[in-house]
Design a protein around this motif. Structure first.
Motif, PDB file in Angstrom:
ATOM      1  N   VAL A  60       0.820  -1.218   0.000  1.00 30.90           N
ATOM      2  CA  VAL A  60       0.000   0.000   0.000  1.00 30.90           C
ATOM      3  C   VAL A  60       0.857   1.273   0.000  1.00 30.90           C
ATOM      4  O   VAL A  60       0.330   2.370   0.152  1.00 30.90           O
ATOM      5  N   LEU A  61       2.154   1.118  -0.193  1.00 28.91           N
ATOM      6  CA  LEU A  61       3.047   2.277  -0.218  1.00 28.91           C
ATOM      7  C   LEU A  61       2.809   3.068  -1.497  1.00 28.91           C
ATOM      8  O   LEU A  61       2.927   2.547  -2.595  1.00 28.91           O
ATOM      9  N   ARG A  62       2.485   4.333  -1.328  1.00 29.71           N
ATOM     10  CA  ARG A  62       2.299   5.215  -2.474  1.00 29.71           C
ATOM     11  C   ARG A  62       3.620   5.904  -2.762  1.00 29.71           C
ATOM     12  O   ARG A  62       4.223   6.510  -1.889  1.00 29.71           O
ATOM     13  N   GLU A  63       4.042   5.827  -4.019  1.00 32.97           N
ATOM     14  CA  GLU A  63       5.300   6.444  -4.423  1.00 32.97           C
ATOM     15  C   GLU A  63       5.078   7.809  -5.065  1.00 32.97           C
ATOM     16  O   GLU A  63       5.773   8.765  -4.734  1.00 32.97           O
ATOM     17  N   LYS A  64       4.119   7.888  -5.975  1.00 35.53           N
ATOM     18  CA  LYS A  64       3.877   9.119  -6.736  1.00 35.53           C
ATOM     19  C   LYS A  64       3.364  10.231  -5.822  1.00 35.53           C
ATOM     20  O   LYS A  64       2.427  10.043  -5.052  1.00 35.53           O
ATOM     21  N   GLY A  65       4.009  11.387  -5.909  1.00 34.86           N
ATOM     22  CA  GLY A  65       3.561  12.543  -5.147  1.00 34.86           C
ATOM     23  C   GLY A  65       3.804  12.446  -3.649  1.00 34.86           C
ATOM     24  O   GLY A  65       3.125  13.096  -2.868  1.00 34.86           O
ATOM     25  N   THR A  66       4.761  11.614  -3.259  1.00 30.22           N
ATOM     26  CA  THR A  66       5.066  11.421  -1.840  1.00 30.22           C
ATOM     27  C   THR A  66       6.579  11.535  -1.628  1.00 30.22           C
ATOM     28  O   THR A  66       7.353  11.477  -2.595  1.00 30.22           O
ATOM     29  N   PRO A  67       7.009  11.625  -0.378  1.00 30.63           N
ATOM     30  CA  PRO A  67       8.447  11.645  -0.094  1.00 30.63           C
ATOM     31  C   PRO A  67       9.075  10.249  -0.003  1.00 30.63           C
ATOM     32  O   PRO A  67      10.163  10.099   0.560  1.00 30.63           O
ATOM     33  N   ALA A  68       8.438   9.225  -0.547  1.00 28.72           N
ATOM     34  CA  ALA A  68       8.935   7.848  -0.413  1.00 28.72           C
ATOM     35  C   ALA A  68      10.381   7.710  -0.884  1.00 28.72           C
ATOM     36  O   ALA A  68      11.205   7.103  -0.187  1.00 28.72           O
ATOM     37  N   ALA A  69      10.696   8.245  -2.048  1.00 25.53           N
ATOM     38  CA  ALA A  69      12.064   8.119  -2.572  1.00 25.53           C
ATOM     39  C   ALA A  69      13.047   8.887  -1.698  1.00 25.53           C
ATOM     40  O   ALA A  69      14.110   8.351  -1.343  1.00 25.53           O
ATOM     41  N   GLU A  70      12.687  10.111  -1.328  1.00 22.76           N
ATOM     42  CA  GLU A  70      13.581  10.927  -0.516  1.00 22.76           C
ATOM     43  C   GLU A  70      13.862  10.293   0.850  1.00 22.76           C
ATOM     44  O   GLU A  70      14.925  10.474   1.421  1.00 22.76           O
ATOM     45  N   LEU A  71      12.882   9.556   1.353  1.00 25.38           N
ATOM     46  CA  LEU A  71      13.036   8.901   2.649  1.00 25.38           C
ATOM     47  C   LEU A  71      13.743   7.545   2.541  1.00 25.38           C
ATOM     48  O   LEU A  71      13.939   6.862   3.539  1.00 25.38           O
ATOM     49  N   GLY A  72      14.085   7.147   1.317  1.00 29.09           N
ATOM     50  CA  GLY A  72      14.774   5.873   1.112  1.00 29.09           C
ATOM     51  C   GLY A  72      13.883   4.661   1.281  1.00 29.09           C
ATOM     52  O   GLY A  72      14.370   3.565   1.550  1.00 29.09           O
ATOM     53  N   LEU A  73      12.577   4.841   1.088  1.00 31.27           N
ATOM     54  CA  LEU A  73      11.628   3.747   1.346  1.00 31.27           C
ATOM     55  C   LEU A  73      11.438   2.804   0.163  1.00 31.27           C
ATOM     56  O   LEU A  73      10.782   1.774   0.305  1.00 31.27           O
ATOM     57  N   LEU A  74      12.001   3.134  -0.990  1.00 32.05           N
ATOM     58  CA  LEU A  74      11.770   2.319  -2.176  1.00 32.05           C
ATOM     59  C   LEU A  74      12.766   1.176  -2.314  1.00 32.05           C
ATOM     60  O   LEU A  74      12.591   0.290  -3.150  1.00 32.05           O
ATOM     61  N   ASP A  75      13.787   1.162  -1.490  1.00 32.50           N
ATOM     62  CA  ASP A  75      14.769   0.084  -1.517  1.00 32.50           C
ATOM     63  C   ASP A  75      14.140  -1.211  -1.028  1.00 32.50           C
ATOM     64  O   ASP A  75      13.337  -1.212  -0.081  1.00 32.50           O
ATOM     65  N   ASP A  76      14.515  -2.330  -1.650  1.00 31.57           N
ATOM     66  CA  ASP A  76      13.945  -3.632  -1.290  1.00 31.57           C
ATOM     67  C   ASP A  76      14.197  -4.017   0.166  1.00 31.57           C
ATOM     68  O   ASP A  76      13.402  -4.712   0.769  1.00 31.57           O
ATOM     69  N   GLY A  77      15.294  -3.582   0.737  1.00 26.04           N
ATOM     70  CA  GLY A  77      15.668  -3.988   2.083  1.00 26.04           C
ATOM     71  C   GLY A  77      14.977  -3.235   3.207  1.00 26.04           C
ATOM     72  O   GLY A  77      15.209  -3.522   4.377  1.00 26.04           O
ATOM     73  N   VAL A  78      14.110  -2.286   2.884  1.00 26.20           N
ATOM     74  CA  VAL A  78      13.437  -1.505   3.924  1.00 26.20           C
ATOM     75  C   VAL A  78      12.426  -2.402   4.638  1.00 26.20           C
ATOM     76  O   VAL A  78      11.591  -3.052   4.006  1.00 26.20           O
ATOM     77  N   SER A  79      12.488  -2.431   5.953  1.00 24.99           N
ATOM     78  CA  SER A  79      11.619  -3.324   6.739  1.00 24.99           C
ATOM     79  C   SER A  79      10.187  -2.805   6.818  1.00 24.99           C
ATOM     80  O   SER A  79       9.921  -1.607   6.635  1.00 24.99           O
ATOM     81  N   ASP A  80       9.273  -3.722   7.119  1.00 30.20           N
ATOM     82  CA  ASP A  80       7.875  -3.346   7.325  1.00 30.20           C
ATOM     83  C   ASP A  80       7.746  -2.348   8.471  1.00 30.20           C
ATOM     84  O   ASP A  80       6.950  -1.412   8.401  1.00 30.20           O
ATOM     85  N   ASP A  81       8.531  -2.551   9.535  1.00 28.24           N
ATOM     86  CA  ASP A  81       8.486  -1.618  10.668  1.00 28.24           C
ATOM     87  C   ASP A  81       8.866  -0.205  10.243  1.00 28.24           C
ATOM     88  O   ASP A  81       8.229   0.768  10.648  1.00 28.24           O
ATOM     89  N   THR A  82       9.896  -0.087   9.438  1.00 27.19           N
ATOM     90  CA  THR A  82      10.324   1.226   8.949  1.00 27.19           C
ATOM     91  C   THR A  82       9.240   1.851   8.086  1.00 27.19           C
ATOM     92  O   THR A  82       8.948   3.046   8.204  1.00 27.19           O
TER      93      THR A  82
END
Length: 135
Positions: A60-82
């Motif tokens: 359910v992570l929204r990438e478009k129009g969000t800070p997801a990339a800037e926060l480093g959340l798009l990397d495969d290794g990011v945990s569910d908790d993060t």
């Protein structure tokens, strides 16, 4: 509130989300509309919704129009908790609309997915852009 409870976690700036609200109202139901960008999320709330959807935070992570990339959340290794922590801190990171009914919970993308969790459905559904969907 109607006899069949429907809660829509909604962003009024999103066409898909507006289509879902219109679809639910179009079949005679009165949804509880939660503008989650104003209300925010709790970790427990998101964890519960995801469990009921059978989904992970990444689903359910929204990438478009969000800070997801800037926060480093798009990397495969990011945990569910993060991801959950980030979603609570930045509600825009959660894709919408999420619809909750007695029949289940669904991320209604595309908008016609809402009918999977409603107790009634029309033969067709017309989106705000004029697209007619046969159900």
């Amino acid at each position: 509130m109607s006899d069949f409870p429907v809660t829509i976690f909604h962003n009024p700036a999103c066409g898909t989300s507006r289509n879902v609200v219109a679809a639910v109202q179009g079949v005679g139901l009165t949804p509880e509309v939660v503008e989650y960008l104003k209300a925010g999320w709790t970790r427990d709330q998101l964890t519960d919704l995801l469990a009921r959807m059978g989904a992970s935070p990444r689903d359910v992570l929204r990438e478009k129009g969000t800070p997801a990339a800037e926060l480093g959340l798009l990397d495969d290794g990011v945990s569910d908790d993060t991801l959950l922590d980030a979603m609570v801190a930045h509600p825009i990171l959660v894709n919408r609309p999420i619809v909750v009914t007695p029949l289940g919970v669904v991320l209604a993308r595309p908008s016609e997915r809402v009918f999977e969790v409603l107790d009634r459905r029309p033969e067709t559904f017309t989106k705000e852009d004029g697209e007619v969907v046969r159900l």
